[in-house]
Design a protein around this motif. Structure first.
Motif, PDB file in Angstrom:
ATOM      1  N   SER A 236       0.837  -1.187   0.000  1.00  0.00           N
ATOM      2  CA  SER A 236       0.000   0.000   0.000  1.00  0.00           C
ATOM      3  C   SER A 236       0.877   1.243   0.000  1.00  0.00           C
ATOM      4  N   LEU A 237       0.638   2.128  -0.964  1.00  0.00           N
ATOM      5  CA  LEU A 237       1.416   3.352  -1.117  1.00  0.00           C
ATOM      6  C   LEU A 237       0.492   4.553  -1.016  1.00  0.00           C
ATOM      7  N   SER A 238       0.766   5.428  -0.048  1.00  0.00           N
ATOM      8  CA  SER A 238       0.002   6.663   0.124  1.00  0.00           C
ATOM      9  C   SER A 238       0.883   7.840  -0.255  1.00  0.00           C
ATOM     10  N   LEU A 239       0.392   8.697  -1.150  1.00  0.00           N
ATOM     11  CA  LEU A 239       1.166   9.817  -1.671  1.00  0.00           C
ATOM     12  C   LEU A 239       0.588  11.143  -1.202  1.00  0.00           C
ATOM     13  N   ASP A 240       1.468  12.060  -0.805  1.00  0.00           N
ATOM     14  CA  ASP A 240       1.074  13.371  -0.309  1.00  0.00           C
ATOM     15  C   ASP A 240       1.335  14.430  -1.382  1.00  0.00           C
ATOM     16  N   PHE A 241       0.273  14.999  -1.924  1.00  0.00           N
ATOM     17  CA  PHE A 241       0.388  15.982  -2.993  1.00  0.00           C
ATOM     18  C   PHE A 241       0.318  17.423  -2.488  1.00  0.00           C
ATOM     19  N   SER A 242       0.443  17.609  -1.191  1.00  0.00           N
ATOM     20  CA  SER A 242       0.301  18.955  -0.625  1.00  0.00           C
ATOM     21  C   SER A 242       1.483  19.856  -0.942  1.00  0.00           C
ATOM     22  N   LYS A 243       2.642  19.253  -1.252  1.00  0.00           N
ATOM     23  CA  LYS A 243       3.830  20.050  -1.549  1.00  0.00           C
ATOM     24  C   LYS A 243       4.245  19.842  -2.999  1.00  0.00           C
ATOM     25  N   ARG A 244       4.569  20.919  -3.682  1.00  0.00           N
ATOM     26  CA  ARG A 244       5.015  20.857  -5.069  1.00  0.00           C
ATOM     27  C   ARG A 244       6.533  20.722  -5.115  1.00  0.00           C
ATOM     28  N   ASN A 245       7.011  19.610  -5.668  1.00  0.00           N
ATOM     29  CA  ASN A 245       8.446  19.399  -5.807  1.00  0.00           C
ATOM     30  C   ASN A 245       8.883  19.788  -7.217  1.00  0.00           C
ATOM     31  N   ALA A 246      10.003  20.485  -7.307  1.00  0.00           N
ATOM     32  CA  ALA A 246      10.466  21.000  -8.589  1.00  0.00           C
ATOM     33  C   ALA A 246      10.764  19.897  -9.593  1.00  0.00           C
ATOM     34  N   ASP A 247      11.158  18.703  -9.109  1.00  0.00           N
ATOM     35  CA  ASP A 247      11.520  17.615 -10.015  1.00  0.00           C
ATOM     36  C   ASP A 247      10.345  16.702 -10.359  1.00  0.00           C
ATOM     37  N   ARG A 248       9.134  17.156 -10.088  1.00  0.00           N
ATOM     38  CA  ARG A 248       7.910  16.411 -10.398  1.00  0.00           C
ATOM     39  C   ARG A 248       7.813  15.085  -9.655  1.00  0.00           C
ATOM     40  N   THR A 249       8.425  15.011  -8.493  1.00  0.00           N
ATOM     41  CA  THR A 249       8.247  13.860  -7.613  1.00  0.00           C
ATOM     42  C   THR A 249       7.115  14.163  -6.635  1.00  0.00           C
ATOM     43  N   VAL A 250       6.679  13.117  -5.943  1.00  0.00           N
ATOM     44  CA  VAL A 250       5.631  13.265  -4.937  1.00  0.00           C
ATOM     45  C   VAL A 250       6.128  12.661  -3.625  1.00  0.00           C
ATOM     46  N   ASP A 251       5.862  13.332  -2.523  1.00  0.00           N
ATOM     47  CA  ASP A 251       6.276  12.835  -1.217  1.00  0.00           C
ATOM     48  C   ASP A 251       5.486  11.587  -0.836  1.00  0.00           C
ATOM     49  N   ILE A 252       6.165  10.630  -0.235  1.00  0.00           N
ATOM     50  CA  ILE A 252       5.508   9.428   0.280  1.00  0.00           C
ATOM     51  C   ILE A 252       4.951   9.724   1.659  1.00  0.00           C
ATOM     52  N   ASP A 253       3.649   9.601   1.802  1.00  0.00           N
ATOM     53  CA  ASP A 253       3.032   9.763   3.124  1.00  0.00           C
ATOM     54  C   ASP A 253       3.202   8.496   3.940  1.00  0.00           C
ATOM     55  N   ASN A 254       3.042   7.339   3.268  1.00  0.00           N
ATOM     56  CA  ASN A 254       3.185   6.060   3.960  1.00  0.00           C
ATOM     57  C   ASN A 254       3.364   4.949   2.929  1.00  0.00           C
ATOM     58  N   LEU A 255       4.204   3.978   3.261  1.00  0.00           N
ATOM     59  CA  LEU A 255       4.434   2.819   2.403  1.00  0.00           C
ATOM     60  C   LEU A 255       4.450   1.582   3.283  1.00  0.00           C
ATOM     61  N   THR A 256       3.566   0.632   2.962  1.00  0.00           N
ATOM     62  CA  THR A 256       3.378  -0.521   3.837  1.00  0.00           C
ATOM     63  C   THR A 256       3.378  -1.823   3.035  1.00  0.00           C
ATOM     64  N   LEU A 257       4.051  -2.828   3.564  1.00  0.00           N
ATOM     65  CA  LEU A 257       3.949  -4.189   3.058  1.00  0.00           C
ATOM     66  C   LEU A 257       3.407  -5.066   4.173  1.00  0.00           C
ATOM     67  N   SER A 258       2.243  -5.652   3.956  1.00  0.00           N
ATOM     68  CA  SER A 258       1.637  -6.553   4.938  1.00  0.00           C
ATOM     69  C   SER A 258       1.711  -7.977   4.417  1.00  0.00           C
ATOM     70  N   SER A 259       2.208  -8.886   5.256  1.00  0.00           N
ATOM     71  CA  SER A 259       2.304 -10.289   4.863  1.00  0.00           C
ATOM     72  C   SER A 259       2.205 -11.156   6.109  1.00  0.00           C
ATOM     73  N   SER A 260       2.299 -12.460   5.901  1.00  0.00           N
ATOM     74  CA  SER A 260       2.238 -13.392   7.034  1.00  0.00           C
ATOM     75  C   SER A 260       3.429 -13.226   7.965  1.00  0.00           C
ATOM     76  N   GLN A 261       4.502 -12.586   7.454  1.00  0.00           N
ATOM     77  CA  GLN A 261       5.695 -12.378   8.272  1.00  0.00           C
ATOM     78  C   GLN A 261       5.636 -11.082   9.073  1.00  0.00           C
ATOM     79  N   GLY A 262       4.563 -10.332   8.899  1.00  0.00           N
ATOM     80  CA  GLY A 262       4.420  -9.102   9.661  1.00  0.00           C
ATOM     81  C   GLY A 262       4.125  -7.924   8.764  1.00  0.00           C
ATOM     82  N   VAL A 263       4.219  -6.732   9.339  1.00  0.00           N
ATOM     83  CA  VAL A 263       3.936  -5.492   8.636  1.00  0.00           C
ATOM     84  C   VAL A 263       5.188  -4.624   8.621  1.00  0.00           C
ATOM     85  N   PHE A 264       5.660  -4.295   7.412  1.00  0.00           N
ATOM     86  CA  PHE A 264       6.761  -3.345   7.247  1.00  0.00           C
ATOM     87  C   PHE A 264       6.132  -2.009   6.869  1.00  0.00           C
TER      88      PHE A 264
END
Length: 377
Positions: free
Chosen positions: A94-122
């Motif tokens: 799951s990838l959550s992106l924060d568009f509240s800030k304008r980056n000059a290089d046309r990137t977007v800030d990551i609000d949250n990035l999650t991997l959920s599996s049987s081995q746990g949550v990263f």
């Protein structure tokens, strides 16, 4: 295998929850969201492949070019957050992106990035941190997305020489199919697994199996390659049948060149791999389009997940025929019709006889409408 895509405030979607099967066909009107759906997967894939060392996501890269942040955030969104979630049977990224800030290089800030599996949550806010955590977890969905192969609708310009590649992915023919001749050349004598072998070809070598399927789609056509000594190039050759002269791609038409990378990548892909193809019907005669549908169904039944975007009723009918001939189970084939006017996705079902459960307005019905008018009905 990806079982579900869940999008929030991504491009044209306020919300989309779309199930995927072994073979999924995205159909529908132009500018209705088909490509945006595929782009959500490719956005995550290209950022996993080319991991940034910060807390940002690149919107433009080798797999997808989305433009500026304003082109990605749903225009009627009440928040500045967008979310892309991809699920398998036991895992979810799951990838959550924060568009509240304008980056000059046309990137977007990551609000949250999650991997959920049987081995746990990263969980973190950086692709580089998550990548280092996942490397030791043997995440199947992470590996599948990382190694995804995408063939765009624009293939490599017709040429006689094609480059080699240093990509570690064994079926990555390149977005335009530019590395397909090289992969064909180094795989000629490799054995093709039994689940992918053509029923009329006894030899199991890649070259013989390739030409059996290639000839099925293209009325007996064949392909071959020659490695150019002391260079990083491969020559690609085609012929119409087993007795005709070998010719360069520039002298034999677009259809063969467009089909070539599809068959190469499909035969080289392994169970668990994901192959995404835009317009597999491009430059093909209707008979070839139907055969292409059957071929992709066979590939999918071998364990390779196939996602296609298509406007071809012949490809869809090829899928239906594959189901009716028991080449693939009806439960393994999914179709989604994107209707921009009703602003929702309709998902007709295919039964074991290849019959479709419903035909919404605009779902491959234009031929019947035209014939009805011409007949005065």
């Amino acid at each position: 295998m990806i079982n579900k895509i869940d999008l929030t405030n991504f491009k044209c979607f306020k919300r989309l929850a779309l199930p995927l099967t072994n073979l999924t066909a995205l159909t529908g009107f132009n500018a209705s969201g088909k490509t945006s759906t595929i782009q959500s997967i490719l956005l995550l894939a290209q950022n996993i492949q080319k991991t940034r060392q910060d807390d940002k996501i690149s919107l433009n890269g080798p797999l997808v070019r989305l433009g500026s942040p304003g082109d990605v955030l749903y225009e009627e969104s009440s928040t500045k957050l967008a979310k892309v979630s991809i699920e398998s049977e036991n895992e979810e990224i799951s990838l959550s992106l924060d568009f509240s800030k304008r980056n000059a290089d046309r990137t977007v800030d990551i609000d949250n990035l999650t991997l959920s599996s049987s081995q746990g949550v990263f969980e973190c806010n950086s692709t580089s941190v998550l990548f280092s955590q996942v490397m030791g977890s043997r995440s199947s969905i992470f590996d599948s997305i990382k190694n995804i192969v995408y063939l765009s609708t624009g293939r490599q310009d017709l040429d006689s020489l094609f480059p080699t590649s240093h990509d570690n992915c064994e079926f990555n023919v390149g977005e335009k199919g530019e590395f397909a001749p090289w992969l064909f050349d180094i795989s000629k004598d490799n054995e093709v697994c039994s689940s992918k072998r053509h029923p009329s070809e006894m030899a199991d070598s890649f070259r013989r199996q390739f030409n059996a399927w290639f000839g099925d789609i293209l009325q007996g056509a064949e392909a071959d390659t020659q490695l150019i000594e002391n260079s990083n190039f491969v020559r690609l050759l085609f012929r119409h049948n087993s007795t005709s002269e070998w010719r360069n791609p520039t002298n034999i038409g677009y259809g063969l060149s467009y089909v070539f990378p599809i068959v190469v990548s499909a035969l080289l892909a392994r169970p668990g791999d994901i192959l995404v193809i835009d317009s597999p019907e491009a430059h093909l005669h209707p008979q070839g389009q139907s055969k292409m549908g059957e071929f992709l169904a066979m590939i999918s039944s071998s364990g390779v997940q196939v996602i296609i975007e298509t406007h071809s009723d012949h490809v869809i009918n090829g899928l239906r025929l594959a189901v009716s001939r028991s080449l693939i189970s009806s439960s393994q084939v999914g179709m989604h019709f994107f209707n921009s006017r009703s602003e929702h996705v309709i998902s007709p079902l295919i039964d074991s006889n290849g019959q479709v459960s419903e035909w919404p307005e605009g779902f491959f019905d234009q031929a019947e409408k035209d014939l009805a008018e011409l007949s005065g009905w």
